[in-house]
Design a protein around this motif. Structure first.
Motif, mmCIF file in Angstrom:
data_model
loop_
_atom_site.group_PDB
_atom_site.id
_atom_site.type_symbol
_atom_site.label_atom_id
_atom_site.label_comp_id
_atom_site.label_asym_id
_atom_site.label_seq_id
_atom_site.Cartn_x
_atom_site.Cartn_y
_atom_site.Cartn_z
ATOM 1 N N VAL A 91 -14.590 -7.406 1.788
ATOM 2 C CA VAL A 91 -16.037 -8.645 1.050
ATOM 3 C C VAL A 91 -15.890 -7.256 -0.345
ATOM 4 C CG1 VAL A 91 -17.975 -9.308 1.027
ATOM 5 C CG2 VAL A 91 -17.020 -9.850 2.818
ATOM 6 N N ALA A 92 -16.240 -5.831 0.453
ATOM 7 C CA ALA A 92 -16.459 -4.995 -0.805
ATOM 8 C C ALA A 92 -15.679 -4.428 -1.518
ATOM 9 C CB ALA A 92 -16.778 -3.507 0.498
ATOM 10 N N THR A 93 -14.459 -5.138 -0.905
ATOM 11 C CA THR A 93 -12.844 -4.856 -2.482
ATOM 12 C C THR A 93 -12.615 -5.532 -3.053
ATOM 13 O OG1 THR A 93 -11.499 -3.824 -0.199
ATOM 14 C CG2 THR A 93 -10.515 -4.424 -1.558
ATOM 15 N N HIS A 94 -12.853 -6.628 -2.866
ATOM 16 C CA HIS A 94 -12.657 -7.947 -3.402
ATOM 17 C C HIS A 94 -14.192 -8.278 -4.955
ATOM 18 C CE1 HIS A 94 -11.608 -12.162 -5.597
ATOM 19 N NE2 HIS A 94 -12.822 -12.452 -5.628
ATOM 20 N N TRP A 95 -15.036 -7.227 -4.562
ATOM 21 C CA TRP A 95 -16.670 -7.040 -5.297
ATOM 22 C C TRP A 95 -15.974 -5.733 -6.434
ATOM 23 C CZ3 TRP A 95 -21.319 -5.312 -2.871
ATOM 24 C CH2 TRP A 95 -22.552 -5.190 -3.382
ATOM 25 N N ALA A 96 -15.294 -5.014 -5.808
ATOM 26 C CA ALA A 96 -15.035 -3.525 -6.329
ATOM 27 C C ALA A 96 -13.488 -4.698 -7.503
ATOM 28 C CB ALA A 96 -14.680 -2.438 -5.819
ATOM 29 N N GLN A 97 -13.020 -4.863 -6.935
ATOM 30 C CA GLN A 97 -11.323 -5.353 -7.705
ATOM 31 C C GLN A 97 -12.229 -6.991 -9.047
ATOM 32 O OE1 GLN A 97 -8.858 -6.181 -5.369
ATOM 33 N NE2 GLN A 97 -8.027 -4.147 -5.497
ATOM 34 N N GLN A 98 -13.294 -7.344 -8.519
ATOM 35 C CA GLN A 98 -13.639 -8.245 -9.929
ATOM 36 C C GLN A 98 -14.946 -7.591 -10.032
ATOM 37 O OE1 GLN A 98 -11.935 -10.866 -9.837
ATOM 38 N NE2 GLN A 98 -10.473 -10.041 -8.330
ATOM 39 N N HIS A 99 -15.843 -6.816 -10.156
ATOM 40 C CA HIS A 99 -16.558 -6.525 -10.563
ATOM 41 C C HIS A 99 -17.028 -5.105 -10.654
ATOM 42 C CE1 HIS A 99 -18.068 -10.573 -11.034
ATOM 43 N NE2 HIS A 99 -18.091 -11.512 -9.688
ATOM 44 N N PRO A 100 -15.834 -4.338 -10.906
ATOM 45 C CA PRO A 100 -15.947 -2.854 -11.141
ATOM 46 C C PRO A 100 -17.236 -1.952 -11.746
ATOM 47 C CG PRO A 100 -14.409 -3.891 -13.253
ATOM 48 C CD PRO A 100 -15.166 -4.712 -11.901
ATOM 49 N N ALA A 101 -17.784 -2.431 -12.735
ATOM 50 C CA ALA A 101 -19.293 -1.782 -12.821
ATOM 51 C C ALA A 101 -19.669 -1.854 -11.928
ATOM 52 C CB ALA A 101 -19.036 -2.283 -14.400
ATOM 53 N N GLU A 102 -19.774 -2.437 -11.359
ATOM 54 C CA GLU A 102 -20.825 -2.824 -10.351
ATOM 55 C C GLU A 102 -21.274 -2.046 -8.739
ATOM 56 O OE1 GLU A 102 -22.117 -7.179 -11.251
ATOM 57 O OE2 GLU A 102 -21.626 -6.872 -8.536
ATOM 58 N N LEU A 103 -19.493 -0.526 -8.249
ATOM 59 C CA LEU A 103 -19.791 -0.476 -7.535
ATOM 60 C C LEU A 103 -19.553 0.825 -7.916
ATOM 61 C CD1 LEU A 103 -19.430 -2.886 -6.196
ATOM 62 C CD2 LEU A 103 -17.907 -1.645 -4.641
ATOM 63 N N ALA A 104 -20.287 1.911 -7.788
ATOM 64 C CA ALA A 104 -20.152 3.332 -7.510
ATOM 65 C C ALA A 104 -19.141 4.178 -6.920
ATOM 66 C CB ALA A 104 -21.055 4.210 -7.763
ATOM 67 N N ARG A 105 -19.046 4.060 -5.617
ATOM 68 C CA ARG A 105 -18.230 4.388 -4.489
ATOM 69 C C ARG A 105 -17.809 3.438 -3.283
ATOM 70 N NH1 ARG A 105 -22.817 6.774 -4.933
ATOM 71 N NH2 ARG A 105 -21.538 8.259 -6.873
ATOM 72 N N LEU A 106 -16.995 3.534 -2.259
ATOM 73 C CA LEU A 106 -16.046 2.204 -1.628
ATOM 74 C C LEU A 106 -16.241 3.412 -0.504
ATOM 75 C CD1 LEU A 106 -16.255 -0.591 -0.792
ATOM 76 C CD2 LEU A 106 -13.878 -0.181 -1.782
ATOM 77 N N VAL A 107 -16.731 2.709 0.563
ATOM 78 C CA VAL A 107 -16.096 3.436 2.397
ATOM 79 C C VAL A 107 -15.476 2.522 3.186
ATOM 80 C CG1 VAL A 107 -16.659 4.573 3.761
ATOM 81 C CG2 VAL A 107 -17.784 5.468 2.085
ATOM 82 N N LEU A 108 -14.600 2.619 3.256
ATOM 83 C CA LEU A 108 -13.774 1.028 4.421
ATOM 84 C C LEU A 108 -13.991 1.607 5.247
ATOM 85 C CD1 LEU A 108 -11.688 -0.464 1.288
ATOM 86 C CD2 LEU A 108 -13.623 -1.405 2.302
ATOM 87 N N VAL A 109 -14.471 1.140 6.500
ATOM 88 C CA VAL A 109 -14.163 1.633 7.483
ATOM 89 C C VAL A 109 -13.066 0.411 8.675
ATOM 90 C CG1 VAL A 109 -15.311 1.995 9.687
ATOM 91 C CG2 VAL A 109 -16.042 2.496 7.718
ATOM 92 N N ASN A 110 -12.599 1.017 9.468
ATOM 93 C CA ASN A 110 -10.961 -0.235 10.154
ATOM 94 C C ASN A 110 -10.553 -1.490 9.123
ATOM 95 O OD1 ASN A 110 -10.246 1.519 11.762
ATOM 96 N ND2 ASN A 110 -12.044 1.536 13.158
ATOM 97 N N THR A 111 -10.728 -1.290 7.771
ATOM 98 C CA THR A 111 -10.306 -2.922 7.701
ATOM 99 C C THR A 111 -8.944 -2.560 7.049
ATOM 100 O OG1 THR A 111 -10.731 -4.528 5.740
ATOM 101 C CG2 THR A 111 -9.752 -2.230 5.261
ATOM 102 N N SER A 112 -8.647 -4.107 6.437
ATOM 103 C CA SER A 112 -6.572 -4.329 6.651
ATOM 104 C C SER A 112 -6.914 -5.936 5.683
ATOM 105 C CB SER A 112 -6.494 -4.428 7.896
ATOM 106 O OG SER A 112 -6.908 -6.406 8.305
ATOM 107 N N MET A 113 -5.925 -5.671 4.555
ATOM 108 C CA MET A 113 -6.039 -7.000 4.294
ATOM 109 C C MET A 113 -4.455 -6.830 3.324
ATOM 110 S SD MET A 113 -7.914 -4.428 0.867
ATOM 111 C CE MET A 113 -8.088 -3.367 1.813
ATOM 112 N N ARG A 114 -4.029 -8.571 3.505
ATOM 113 C CA ARG A 114 -3.101 -8.372 2.923
ATOM 114 C C ARG A 114 -2.784 -7.747 0.954
ATOM 115 N NH1 ARG A 114 -1.210 -14.437 1.971
ATOM 116 N NH2 ARG A 114 -3.407 -14.995 2.205
#
Length: 251
Positions: free
Chosen positions: A83-106
């Motif tokens: 969810v956070a990755t899609h958010w950051a990629q679709q609305h880049p101005a809204e996330l200042a930094r991102l920490v992902l814990v044990n996630t995975s994705m195509r």
């Protein structure tokens, strides 16, 4: 004010963080807001979207309803990380930094990496016993946690959470479908990204985080013994890793 937004994974809610939010706030000096995805926690009666994009839309609206304005700093695990990755990629101005814990994705990770095949029977057993809180939470603990000294108290707490805000089976399946269908954009998010993984994750192969970190040229740190629920198993390690990374996490 800089603030952390915390997103949990499949069928889990903000109470499953335990005292991790308080520890993260103390380590970084920033308060934390835990949000429940649709179908979980205080949103247990809300239908879960069958796609990650719907979860992003819900999250953005929920923060705006609370009067919180971007940019946000987001720490998310597992499905929450998608969810956070899609958010950051679709609305880049809204996330200042991102920490992902044990996630995975195509497209970065294969199905057998994203969910170890040897765990499929245990997940099927959880689905069959969904209406039995004690049995389900004991199995979830066995799949996601390598720290067992708090097992009895954890299961008691999680059983209480499940009894007070049960996730409907249909919502659990839609969340699983959303996770399985999700595919990130190939380019890295515009904001700084830290990936944290567990070398002994028995649910998701830790190579998933390593592959994403390489593709995005992002910082990656791996814990030597924790399970999938890394903040549960070693919250102090997570907080120290995030605090050490923050000085370099500038757009």
């Amino acid at each position: 004010m800089t603030r952390w937004v915390l997103l949990r994974g499949l069928t889990r809610e903000s109470r499953h963080w335990g005292d991790f939010p308080a520890q993260l706030a103390a380590a970084t000096g920033w308060p934390c807001t835990g949000l429940d995805l649709p179908g979980n926690g205080d949103q247990a009666h809300t239908p879960s979207p069958a796609g990650v994009a719907g979860m992003v839309a819900f999250t953005r609206q929920a923060l705006q309803a609370q009067g919180m304005q971007p940019p946000y700093s987001v720490l998310a695990m597992s499905l929450g990380g998608m969810v956070a990755t899609h958010w950051a990629q679709q609305h880049p101005a809204e996330l200042a930094r991102l920490v992902l814990v044990n996630t995975s994705m195509r497209p970065h990770n294969r199905l057998v990496q994203r969910l170890r095949p040897q765990r499929w029977p245990a997940l099927a057993a959880i689905a069959r016993h969904w209406g039995q809180p004690e049995a389900v939470e004991t199995r979830v603990h066995g799949l996601t946690c390598n720290r067992t000294d708090t097992l009895a108290q954890d299961v008691a707490n999680w059983r209480s959470i499940r009894q007070s805000a049960a996730v409907r089976p249909a919502n659990a399946w839609r969340q699983l479908l959303a996770a399985a269908r999700f595919s990130a954009q190939p380019e890295a998010p515009a904001c700084p990204v830290l990936l944290l993984s567990s070398a002994q994750d028995r649910l998701v192969n830790p190579v998933c985080s390593a592959t994403v970190a390489t593709a995005w040229q992002a910082t990656h740190r791996q814990h030597p013994w924790a399970g999938h629920d890394l903040p549960h198993d070693d919250a102090s390690w997570v907080c120290d890793a995030v605090a050490a990374w923050l000085p370099s996490a500038v757009r």
